[in-house]
Write a protein that holds these residues in place. Structure first.
Motif, mmCIF file in Angstrom:
data_model
loop_
_atom_site.group_PDB
_atom_site.id
_atom_site.type_symbol
_atom_site.label_atom_id
_atom_site.label_comp_id
_atom_site.label_asym_id
_atom_site.label_seq_id
_atom_site.Cartn_x
_atom_site.Cartn_y
_atom_site.Cartn_z
ATOM 1 N N THR A 34 0.825 -1.209 0.000
ATOM 2 C CA THR A 34 0.000 0.000 0.000
ATOM 3 C C THR A 34 0.859 1.259 0.000
ATOM 4 O O THR A 34 0.515 2.264 -0.640
ATOM 5 C CB THR A 34 -0.959 0.023 1.203
ATOM 6 O OG1 THR A 34 -0.229 -0.270 2.410
ATOM 7 C CG2 THR A 34 -2.064 -0.997 1.038
ATOM 8 N N ARG A 35 1.977 1.218 0.699
ATOM 9 C CA ARG A 35 2.878 2.383 0.685
ATOM 10 C C ARG A 35 3.504 2.568 -0.688
ATOM 11 O O ARG A 35 3.584 3.688 -1.203
ATOM 12 C CB ARG A 35 3.960 2.215 1.751
ATOM 13 C CG ARG A 35 3.484 2.569 3.149
ATOM 14 C CD ARG A 35 4.629 2.537 4.145
ATOM 15 N NE ARG A 35 4.232 3.098 5.425
ATOM 16 C CZ ARG A 35 5.017 3.120 6.500
ATOM 17 N NH1 ARG A 35 6.225 2.571 6.444
ATOM 18 N NH2 ARG A 35 4.593 3.663 7.628
ATOM 19 N N ALA A 39 -0.948 4.427 -1.426
ATOM 20 C CA ALA A 39 -2.232 4.370 -0.728
ATOM 21 C C ALA A 39 -2.108 4.729 0.746
ATOM 22 O O ALA A 39 -3.076 4.628 1.496
ATOM 23 C CB ALA A 39 -2.832 2.970 -0.869
ATOM 24 N N ILE A 42 -1.584 1.579 5.749
ATOM 25 C CA ILE A 42 -2.777 0.757 5.915
ATOM 26 C C ILE A 42 -3.239 0.701 7.366
ATOM 27 O O ILE A 42 -4.418 0.465 7.652
ATOM 28 C CB ILE A 42 -2.512 -0.676 5.372
ATOM 29 C CG1 ILE A 42 -3.808 -1.485 5.310
ATOM 30 C CG2 ILE A 42 -1.489 -1.408 6.227
ATOM 31 C CD1 ILE A 42 -4.808 -0.929 4.351
ATOM 32 N N ILE A 45 -6.186 2.975 8.229
ATOM 33 C CA ILE A 45 -7.409 2.778 7.452
ATOM 34 C C ILE A 45 -8.244 1.664 8.076
ATOM 35 O O ILE A 45 -7.706 0.648 8.525
ATOM 36 C CB ILE A 45 -7.068 2.405 5.994
ATOM 37 C CG1 ILE A 45 -6.279 3.533 5.333
ATOM 38 C CG2 ILE A 45 -8.329 2.099 5.189
ATOM 39 C CD1 ILE A 45 -5.703 3.169 3.986
ATOM 40 N N ASN A 54 -8.268 -5.608 5.033
ATOM 41 C CA ASN A 54 -8.167 -4.171 5.261
ATOM 42 C C ASN A 54 -7.555 -3.455 4.060
ATOM 43 O O ASN A 54 -7.905 -2.315 3.762
ATOM 44 C CB ASN A 54 -7.349 -3.881 6.524
ATOM 45 C CG ASN A 54 -7.679 -2.526 7.120
ATOM 46 O OD1 ASN A 54 -8.838 -2.108 7.136
ATOM 47 N ND2 ASN A 54 -6.678 -1.819 7.600
ATOM 48 N N VAL A 55 -6.639 -4.118 3.363
ATOM 49 C CA VAL A 55 -6.073 -3.533 2.148
ATOM 50 C C VAL A 55 -7.186 -3.287 1.130
ATOM 51 O O VAL A 55 -7.177 -2.286 0.402
ATOM 52 C CB VAL A 55 -4.985 -4.450 1.542
ATOM 53 C CG1 VAL A 55 -4.529 -3.928 0.180
ATOM 54 C CG2 VAL A 55 -3.793 -4.543 2.482
ATOM 55 N N ARG A 57 -9.998 -2.236 1.650
ATOM 56 C CA ARG A 57 -10.703 -1.002 1.988
ATOM 57 C C ARG A 57 -10.077 0.229 1.335
ATOM 58 O O ARG A 57 -10.650 1.304 1.365
ATOM 59 C CB ARG A 57 -10.749 -0.825 3.508
ATOM 60 C CG ARG A 57 -11.628 -1.848 4.197
ATOM 61 C CD ARG A 57 -11.934 -1.462 5.642
ATOM 62 N NE ARG A 57 -12.882 -2.415 6.208
ATOM 63 C CZ ARG A 57 -12.560 -3.496 6.887
ATOM 64 N NH1 ARG A 57 -11.277 -3.760 7.107
ATOM 65 N NH2 ARG A 57 -13.471 -4.308 7.353
ATOM 66 N N THR A 58 -8.890 0.076 0.768
ATOM 67 C CA THR A 58 -8.291 1.185 0.015
ATOM 68 C C THR A 58 -8.926 1.306 -1.362
ATOM 69 O O THR A 58 -8.676 2.270 -2.083
ATOM 70 C CB THR A 58 -6.773 0.967 -0.174
ATOM 71 O OG1 THR A 58 -6.553 -0.189 -1.008
ATOM 72 C CG2 THR A 58 -6.089 0.762 1.165
ATOM 73 N N ARG A 60 -8.304 -0.849 -3.706
ATOM 74 C CA ARG A 60 -7.364 -1.467 -4.646
ATOM 75 C C ARG A 60 -7.490 -2.986 -4.561
ATOM 76 O O ARG A 60 -6.839 -3.639 -3.745
ATOM 77 C CB ARG A 60 -5.932 -1.043 -4.317
ATOM 78 C CG ARG A 60 -5.723 0.460 -4.144
ATOM 79 C CD ARG A 60 -5.642 1.170 -5.461
ATOM 80 N NE ARG A 60 -5.257 2.564 -5.277
ATOM 81 C CZ ARG A 60 -4.005 3.008 -5.293
ATOM 82 N NH1 ARG A 60 -3.015 2.150 -5.489
ATOM 83 N NH2 ARG A 60 -3.742 4.290 -5.136
#
Length: 219
Positions: A34-35, A39, A42, A45, A54-55, A57-58, A60
């Motif tokens: 995510t970094r 994004a 994480i 978020i 949870n990823v 939820r970005t 992506r």
């Protein structure tokens, strides 16, 4: 029964396998991906978890899928690589199991993130694939059946993890069954919040938006 000389050789190898597995398992792929994708962190978020749920939820989906695969892969890699690097021989399978334990602990309690990691389902599956691909298929079938019946992803993961030691025992893999009984207990402990929401009827169902802030799936 091992003599003193055998123990002197076995203990360093066992420790090395455990440490190697831990280092592989502690790689926080969700956070790194995510970094790298811009994004953000994480951990700020949704639930703050570093797993694939949870990823997602970005927004992506590709990052979430990559996180799921890599979190599983590090478990498989630990099991397969440790006996080769550390030195297998007759005790190679035990070294593989110790590496799998290390990978699972690394994912749950990564030293780089102040021991705050994921919930372990993906890495659990990855370790299981390395130990017994056939039982891993059984895990998947139990997960699908439980998730389809209840519409809860968390129930699928928890049910499949509880069934895994029994499947391994039925296959005659007693040491493996003992290891996965320990892993399943740790996994259930990490899902305490999910269990509370299930009992309260507030757990998010598959295909539905989370019922409450901070809700998270089983990864």
């Amino acid at each position: 029964m091992l003599d003193t000389a055998s123990w002197a050789l076995a203990l360093p190898a066992a420790a090395a396998a455990l440490v190697l597995g831990y280092l592989l398992g502690s790689i926080p792929f969700g956070l790194l991906l995510t970094r790298l994708a811009g994004a953000g962190d994480i951990r700020t978020i949704g639930s703050g978890n570093i797993g694939a749920t949870n990823v997602l939820r970005t927004g992506r989906k590709g990052l979430a899928a990559a996180t799921l695969l890599l979190d599983a892969f590090k478990g498989t890699a630990a099991v397969l690589i440790a006996p080769v690097i550390v030195g297998g021989g007759p005790g190679g399978h035990l070294l593989a199991l110790l590496a799998g334990l290390g990978a699972f602990l690394g994912h749950l309690f990564p030293v780089w993130l102040r021991f705050r990691g994921g919930k372990g389902v993906a890495t659990f599956i990855g370790v299981l694939i390395g130990v017994s691909p056939l039982v891993a298929v059984g895990f998947g079938l139990v997960w699908l059946a439980a998730a389809y019946t209840t519409r809860y992803s968390s129930v699928g993961g928890l049910s499949a993890s509880a069934a895994t030691p029994l499947l391994l025992w039925a296959a005659g893999l007693t040491p493996d069954a003992v290891l996965f009984a320990v892993l399943a207990l740790l996994l259930w402990t990490k899902h305490a919040a999910n269990l509370k929401r299930l009992m309260a009827g507030t757990e998010s169902k598959i295909g539905h938006k989370a019922a409450a802030p901070g809700a998270d799936g089983p990864t």
